[in-house]
Scaffold this active site. Structure first.
Site, PDB file in Angstrom:
ATOM      1  N   ASP A   1      74.047  67.588  78.860  1.00 31.19           N
ATOM      2  CA  ASP A   1      73.974  69.051  78.771  1.00 31.19           C
ATOM      3  C   ASP A   1      74.012  69.663  80.173  1.00 31.19           C
ATOM      4  O   ASP A   1      74.665  70.668  80.413  1.00 31.19           O
ATOM      5  CB  ASP A   1      72.693  69.456  78.033  1.00 31.19           C
ATOM      6  CG  ASP A   1      72.576  68.735  76.701  1.00 31.19           C
ATOM      7  OD1 ASP A   1      73.422  68.970  75.842  1.00 31.19           O
ATOM      8  OD2 ASP A   1      71.662  67.896  76.549  1.00 31.19           O
TER       9      ASP A   1
ATOM     10  N   HIS B   1      67.129  68.169  73.341  1.00 31.99           N
ATOM     11  CA  HIS B   1      68.576  67.924  73.292  1.00 31.99           C
ATOM     12  C   HIS B   1      69.055  68.280  71.880  1.00 31.99           C
ATOM     13  O   HIS B   1      69.247  67.426  71.024  1.00 31.99           O
ATOM     14  CB  HIS B   1      68.921  66.470  73.616  1.00 31.99           C
ATOM     15  CG  HIS B   1      70.358  66.156  73.307  1.00 31.99           C
ATOM     16  ND1 HIS B   1      71.395  66.682  74.021  1.00 31.99           N
ATOM     17  CD2 HIS B   1      70.933  65.424  72.330  1.00 31.99           C
ATOM     18  CE1 HIS B   1      72.540  66.286  73.505  1.00 31.99           C
ATOM     19  NE2 HIS B   1      72.290  65.523  72.474  1.00 31.99           N
TER      20      HIS B   1
HETATM   21  P1  NAX Z   1      77.994  54.879  67.267  1.00 28.14           P
HETATM   22  O1  NAX Z   1      77.761  55.116  65.804  1.00 28.14           O
HETATM   23  O2  NAX Z   1      79.363  54.652  67.774  1.00 28.14           O
HETATM   24  O3  NAX Z   1      77.105  53.640  67.737  1.00 28.14           O
HETATM   25  C1  NAX Z   1      75.765  53.506  67.398  1.00 28.14           C
HETATM   26  C2  NAX Z   1      75.465  52.023  67.345  1.00 28.14           C
HETATM   27  O4  NAX Z   1      74.056  51.878  67.148  1.00 28.14           O
HETATM   28  C3  NAX Z   1      76.165  51.292  66.185  1.00 28.14           C
HETATM   29  O5  NAX Z   1      76.836  50.151  66.680  1.00 28.14           O
HETATM   30  C4  NAX Z   1      74.991  50.924  65.273  1.00 28.14           C
HETATM   31  O6  NAX Z   1      75.223  49.721  64.562  1.00 28.14           O
HETATM   32  C5  NAX Z   1      73.873  50.795  66.287  1.00 28.14           C
HETATM   33  N1  NAX Z   1      72.529  50.802  65.717  1.00 28.14           N
HETATM   34  C6  NAX Z   1      72.086  51.448  64.619  1.00 28.14           C
HETATM   35  N2  NAX Z   1      70.803  51.138  64.382  1.00 28.14           N
HETATM   36  C7  NAX Z   1      70.425  50.286  65.367  1.00 28.14           C
HETATM   37  C8  NAX Z   1      69.214  49.607  65.648  1.00 28.14           C
HETATM   38  N3  NAX Z   1      68.145  49.725  64.867  1.00 28.14           N
HETATM   39  N4  NAX Z   1      69.183  48.801  66.731  1.00 28.14           N
HETATM   40  C9  NAX Z   1      70.267  48.646  67.513  1.00 28.14           C
HETATM   41  N5  NAX Z   1      71.451  49.243  67.266  1.00 28.14           N
HETATM   42  C10 NAX Z   1      71.522  50.070  66.212  1.00 28.14           C
HETATM   43  O7  NAX Z   1      77.274  56.107  67.995  1.00 28.14           O
HETATM   44  P2  NAX Z   1      77.479  56.642  69.491  1.00 28.14           P
HETATM   45  O8  NAX Z   1      78.581  57.621  69.502  1.00 28.14           O
HETATM   46  O9  NAX Z   1      77.515  55.491  70.423  1.00 28.14           O
HETATM   47  O10 NAX Z   1      76.126  57.496  69.654  1.00 28.14           O
HETATM   48  C11 NAX Z   1      74.871  56.881  69.723  1.00 28.14           C
HETATM   49  C12 NAX Z   1      73.765  57.906  69.670  1.00 28.14           C
HETATM   50  O11 NAX Z   1      73.836  58.783  70.788  1.00 28.14           O
HETATM   51  C13 NAX Z   1      73.772  58.804  68.431  1.00 28.14           C
HETATM   52  O12 NAX Z   1      72.448  58.917  67.949  1.00 28.14           O
HETATM   53  C14 NAX Z   1      74.234  60.140  68.994  1.00 28.14           C
HETATM   54  O13 NAX Z   1      73.780  61.222  68.195  1.00 28.14           O
HETATM   55  C15 NAX Z   1      73.593  60.111  70.351  1.00 28.14           C
HETATM   56  N6  NAX Z   1      74.090  61.048  71.344  1.00 28.14           N
HETATM   57  C16 NAX Z   1      73.203  61.560  72.237  1.00 28.14           C
HETATM   58  C17 NAX Z   1      73.581  62.392  73.270  1.00 28.14           C
HETATM   59  C18 NAX Z   1      72.583  62.923  74.244  1.00 28.14           C
HETATM   60  O14 NAX Z   1      72.996  63.735  75.084  1.00 28.14           O
HETATM   61  N7  NAX Z   1      71.304  62.580  74.218  1.00 28.14           N
HETATM   62  C19 NAX Z   1      74.995  62.821  73.417  1.00 28.14           C
HETATM   63  C20 NAX Z   1      75.962  61.906  72.734  1.00 28.14           C
HETATM   64  C21 NAX Z   1      75.511  61.391  71.387  1.00 28.14           C
HETATM   65  O15 NAX Z   1      75.721  62.388  70.434  1.00 28.14           O
END
Ligand code: NAX
Length: 333
Positions: free
Chosen positions: A159, A187
């Site tokens: 952000d 966030h």
């Molecule tokens: P993806 O869906 O591409 O990847 C997430 C991965 O996490 C998957 O491989 C899934 O299998 C894995 N996962 C799920 N549960 C798990 C667990 N218990 N232990 C270990 N791995 C697990 O998502 P991606 O685009 O990489 O985003 C990841 C996260 O970042 C999401 O929650 C998203 O909302 C968040 N974000 C946060 C941002 C921030 O500024 N704080 C911005 C970007 C993003 O939106």
């Protein structure tokens, strides 16, 4: 050369990790002198995909990258970890309420907090990226009581980077000429991107307050603010996937500044456990401007808060209190 450190990335088979892992292996976060062992955590169904990521990491042929361990066991992943990027989270599925999403995620972060407590180094630096990032960081810290709560942070750097880029574009200067824009709060779309204290280095004029240089408070308190609050949704609408390259870059920026410190006179925004500064309730993870030295952050004090800013801070603080109450409801009904 230094001994390797163990660095954990959760959600390691996902899209943010895919961009983040290269930065880590190339030395652009922990520096070119620091070898690393990567601990890649994801859930069991993702292990085949993760194996492909491991192959690509090998094929990078980067000398700082020593040992790479893919696993679905948090205890294995967090063993002796010096830094952790908690990216993995349950994505929102169709028909899922915000509450259901929070419930699924706080359970994940409770389990990971417990594993950190048992297996990680006590000086580990934890950056939570997975949403709801602020409340996930709070829960994680709560279940790892022997690790100082200052070691848990949530990412609002994306952000901040978005806000800095938008201001630079408006002023027609390079992005690094703008500094000290602040992201306050959660966030989420209640965050308050605040340019009041930001300054810009303008050609021929030197350091000028951004508010004077822009000279348009209606834009700063209106369009600018809303654009940053809704930028994540705009990227999803265009890309059909959420921000990944920019999120990974921001995660690297956040950890690098935590590791090496901020530049004199420059602050960055991080979600940290509130100590009550600026009248924010204690014990929520709230994004504040911080200075960092010797791997420790301090919340920037004494900034003037206008009535407009106060109302924005109160809205985002209230949302975080509600999330905390919902999380407690799930974990300790
Ligand atoms: P993806 O869906 O591409 O990847 C997430 C991965 O996490 C998957 O491989 C899934 O299998 C894995 N996962 C799920 N549960 C798990 C667990 N218990 N232990 C270990 N791995 C697990 O998502 P991606 O685009 O990489 O985003 C990841 C996260 O970042 C999401 O929650 C998203 O909302 C968040 N974000 C946060 C941002 C921030 O500024 N704080 C911005 C970007 C993003 O939106």
């Amino acid at each position: 050369m230094a001994e390797p450190i163990n660095v954990v990335v959760t959600g390691a088979a996902g899209q943010i990790a895919y961009s983040l892992l290269y930065q880590l292996a190339a030395g652009s976060v922990f520096g070119p002198e620091q070898p690393i062992n990567l601990r890649l955590l994801d859930i069991k169904p993702m292990m085949d995909i993760l194996q492909g990521v491991v192959m690509e990491l090998e094929d990078l042929a980067l000398p700082l990258l020593r040992d790479v361990l893919p696993t679905a066991d948090a205890g294995v992943a967090f063993k002796d970890a010096a830094a952790a990027f908690l990216v993995g989270a349950m994505p929102r599925k169709q028909g899922m309420e915000r509450k259901d999403l929070l419930a699924a995620n706080v359970k994940i972060f409770k389990d990971q907090g417990e594993a950190l407590e048992k297996f990680a180094r006590k000086d580990i630096k934890v950056l939570v990226v997975g949403n709801p990032a602020n409340t996930n960081a709070l829960i994680c810290s709560h279940y790892a009581p022997s690790i100082p709560k200052e070691n848990f942070t949530a990412m609002t750097r994306l952000d901040q980077n978005r806000a800095q880029a938008a201001l630079a574009s408006r002023l027609g200067v390079q992005v690094d000429k703008v500094k000290n824009v602040i992201i306050w709060g959660n966030h989420s779309s209640t965050q308050y991107p605040d340019a009041t204290h930001a300054v810009a280095d303008l050609p021929g004029k030197g350091s000028v307050k951004v508010s004077l240089a822009v000279n348009d408070n209606a834009w700063l308190n209106g369009e600018f603010l809303e654009t940053i609050q809704k930028r994540g949704a705009a990227v999803i609408a265009a890309r059909k996937m959420s921000s990944a390259m920019s999120a990974a870059k921001a995660a690297g920026d956040h950890m690098r500044d935590w590791w090496f410190g901020t530049k004199p006179g420059q602050w960055v925004s991080m979600g940290v456990v509130s100590d009550g500064s600026y009248g924010i309730p204690k014990d929520v993870v709230f994004s504040f401007p911080v200075n960092i030295k010797d791997k420790k952050f301090e919340i920037v004090q004494g900034l003037e808060i206008s009535d407009f800013a106060r109302s924005k801070l109160d809205i985002t603080a209230k949302e975080l209190e509600e999330e905390r109450a919902e999380a407690h409801q799930v974990l300790m009904p």
